[in-house]
Design an enzyme around this catalytic site. Structure first.
Site, PDB file in Angstrom:
ATOM      1  N   HIS A   1      40.902 177.139 101.939  1.00  0.00           N
ATOM      2  CA  HIS A   1      40.357 178.387 102.406  1.00  0.00           C
ATOM      3  C   HIS A   1      38.885 178.043 103.168  1.00  0.00           C
ATOM      4  O   HIS A   1      38.649 179.095 104.101  1.00  0.00           O
ATOM      5  CB  HIS A   1      39.939 179.357 101.244  1.00  0.00           C
ATOM      6  CG  HIS A   1      41.300 179.771 100.399  1.00  0.00           C
ATOM      7  ND1 HIS A   1      41.968 180.512 101.265  1.00  0.00           N
ATOM      8  CD2 HIS A   1      41.560 179.416  99.260  1.00  0.00           C
ATOM      9  CE1 HIS A   1      43.087 180.614 100.421  1.00  0.00           C
ATOM     10  NE2 HIS A   1      42.838 180.063  99.151  1.00  0.00           N
TER      11      HIS A   1
ATOM     12  N   PHE B   1      42.023 171.519  96.122  1.00  0.00           N
ATOM     13  CA  PHE B   1      42.870 171.664  97.346  1.00  0.00           C
ATOM     14  C   PHE B   1      42.791 172.945  97.920  1.00  0.00           C
ATOM     15  O   PHE B   1      42.665 173.388  99.214  1.00  0.00           O
ATOM     16  CB  PHE B   1      44.351 171.384  96.538  1.00  0.00           C
ATOM     17  CG  PHE B   1      45.443 171.482  97.838  1.00  0.00           C
ATOM     18  CD1 PHE B   1      45.827 170.186  98.104  1.00  0.00           C
ATOM     19  CD2 PHE B   1      45.731 172.601  98.101  1.00  0.00           C
ATOM     20  CE1 PHE B   1      46.877 170.019  99.100  1.00  0.00           C
ATOM     21  CE2 PHE B   1      46.863 172.601  99.224  1.00  0.00           C
ATOM     22  CZ  PHE B   1      47.382 171.423  99.749  1.00  0.00           C
ATOM     23  N   CYS B   2      42.805 174.075  96.821  1.00  0.00           N
ATOM     24  CA  CYS B   2      42.865 175.545  97.826  1.00  0.00           C
ATOM     25  C   CYS B   2      41.535 175.858  98.159  1.00  0.00           C
ATOM     26  O   CYS B   2      41.172 176.503  99.331  1.00  0.00           O
ATOM     27  CB  CYS B   2      43.220 176.594  96.736  1.00  0.00           C
ATOM     28  SG  CYS B   2      44.845 176.317  96.167  1.00  0.00           S
ATOM     29  N   VAL B   3      40.397 175.382  97.359  1.00  0.00           N
ATOM     30  CA  VAL B   3      38.903 175.556  97.925  1.00  0.00           C
ATOM     31  C   VAL B   3      38.738 174.688  99.524  1.00  0.00           C
ATOM     32  O   VAL B   3      38.329 175.664 100.229  1.00  0.00           O
ATOM     33  CB  VAL B   3      37.995 174.910  97.380  1.00  0.00           C
ATOM     34  CG1 VAL B   3      36.635 174.700  97.742  1.00  0.00           C
ATOM     35  CG2 VAL B   3      37.707 175.637  95.648  1.00  0.00           C
TER      36      VAL B   3
END
Length: 333
Positions: free
Chosen positions: A90, A85-87
């Site tokens: 960003h 999700f965070c990859v």
């Protein structure tokens, strides 16, 4: 209707009042994303939501250092923590900085062409292992509060996202399509490239205290200290033996991801709270419905679950932060 939330049911953001509404207002203005789910999921515990936002804002958005570099550091942290999700998020935000070619290389799993960018990405990845020599920094020393604060913020946020959200940043994971990533980034570009005034998020905190020495007197320090205090309160959901198990396991943790068999983890039937806290710390993506069911009793509200997950998540952050060589130098002086 599908929801991005796992195990909690946050109130609709439009119904927010008080401090939660103030956080959402700052988020929309300074981050450019209206009520992002990574923070909405914390809204049942405003005392955690506010410092989590403050740490991210004061480091990634307003702290010293360029936004592209700090996004790369945050991406490195997210890769190390196996948080898709965070990859994805960003990668989109790198598009927003204007570094489209860099964003797409990373989306393909390739290394940056620019050697400085590659060093910052590797630095972010290395921060998962406590005690890793983080110096010499791949950025100017005066930017360390911004980069370190960003790394610690996303070690926490990654764990919250992996534990309490699905992996889908957008319906159908549409963000993994190049045109969608680019369009999302361009939509956010104006906000991402705008200068953000440091310190504004501290007004959302209860009596912010001075932070650790690495923050060098910047607003990053009080934000970090406030999140540490708020997350630590979750320890009250565990008995003394559970807290000892968590503390001892984290003390010996070297940054590795647990094996598939989860050997050495507490049994969910005997110590469900300790197991859930340790999973949140070391492998939040391994939390299952059975783990939640084993721990959750009628008196355990969403507020309680957020606090327990936040306690485990920050226990890992604290293990990493307390192993900084800076602490050793301070203690010896």
């Amino acid at each position: 209707m599908s929801t991005p939330f796992r195990y909690t049911e946050p109130l609709p953001p439009k119904s927010a009042t008080g401090r939660v509404a103030e956080v959402y207002q700052q988020l929309s203005r300074d981050f450019g994303i209206d009520r992002p789910v990574t923070f909405v999921v914390l809204s049942s515990a405003p005392e955690i939501l506010a410092p989590a936002w403050a740490l991210m804002r004061e480091s990634l958005l307003a702290g010293p250092g360029g936004r592209t570099g700090k996004e790369l550091a945050a991406l490195g942290v997210s890769l190390a923590n196996k948080c898709p999700f965070c990859v994805d998020a960003h990668t989109v935000l790198l598009h927003a900085t204007g570094d489209h070619a860099l964003a797409e290389r990373l989306a393909r799993g390739e290394q940056p062409e620019n050697e400085e960018h590659a060093r910052v990405l590797a630095w972010g990845q290395s921060t998962r292992a406590p005690g890793t020599a983080l110096e010499p920094y791949p950025f100017p020393r005066e930017h360390a509060p911004g980069y370190l604060g960003t790394a610690f913020a996303f070690h926490f946020i990654n764990r919250i996202a992996s534990a309490l959200l699905t992996e889908r940043l957008m319906p159908g994971n549409a963000q993994r399509l190049r045109p969608v990533r680019s369009l999302m980034g361009r939509t956010l570009a104006r906000t991402v490239r705008r200068t953000v005034r440091p310190g504004a998020a501290l007004a959302l905190l209860d009596a912010p205290a001075p932070g650790p020495a690495w923050a060098d007197g910047t607003p990053v320090g009080p934000a970090y200290a406030a999140l540490r205090t708020a997350a630590s309160a979750g320890a009250g959901l565990l008995d003394s033996e559970d807290r000892t198990v968590v503390r001892q396991t984290l003390r010996d943790w070297d940054g590795e991801h647990p094996p598939l068999a989860l050997g050495g983890f507490p049994d969910r039937r005997e110590r469900p709270g300790a197991r859930l806290a340790l999973l949140a710390a070391l492998a939040p993506y391994r939390i299952t419905d059975e783990d939640i069911t084993a721990w959750r009793k009628p008196e355990h509200t969403d507020h309680c679950l957020v606090h327990l997950v936040a306690f485990g998540a920050f226990a890992a952050v604290d293990r990493i932060e307390s192993a900084l060589p800076l602490h050793t130098a301070e203690e010896a002086s």
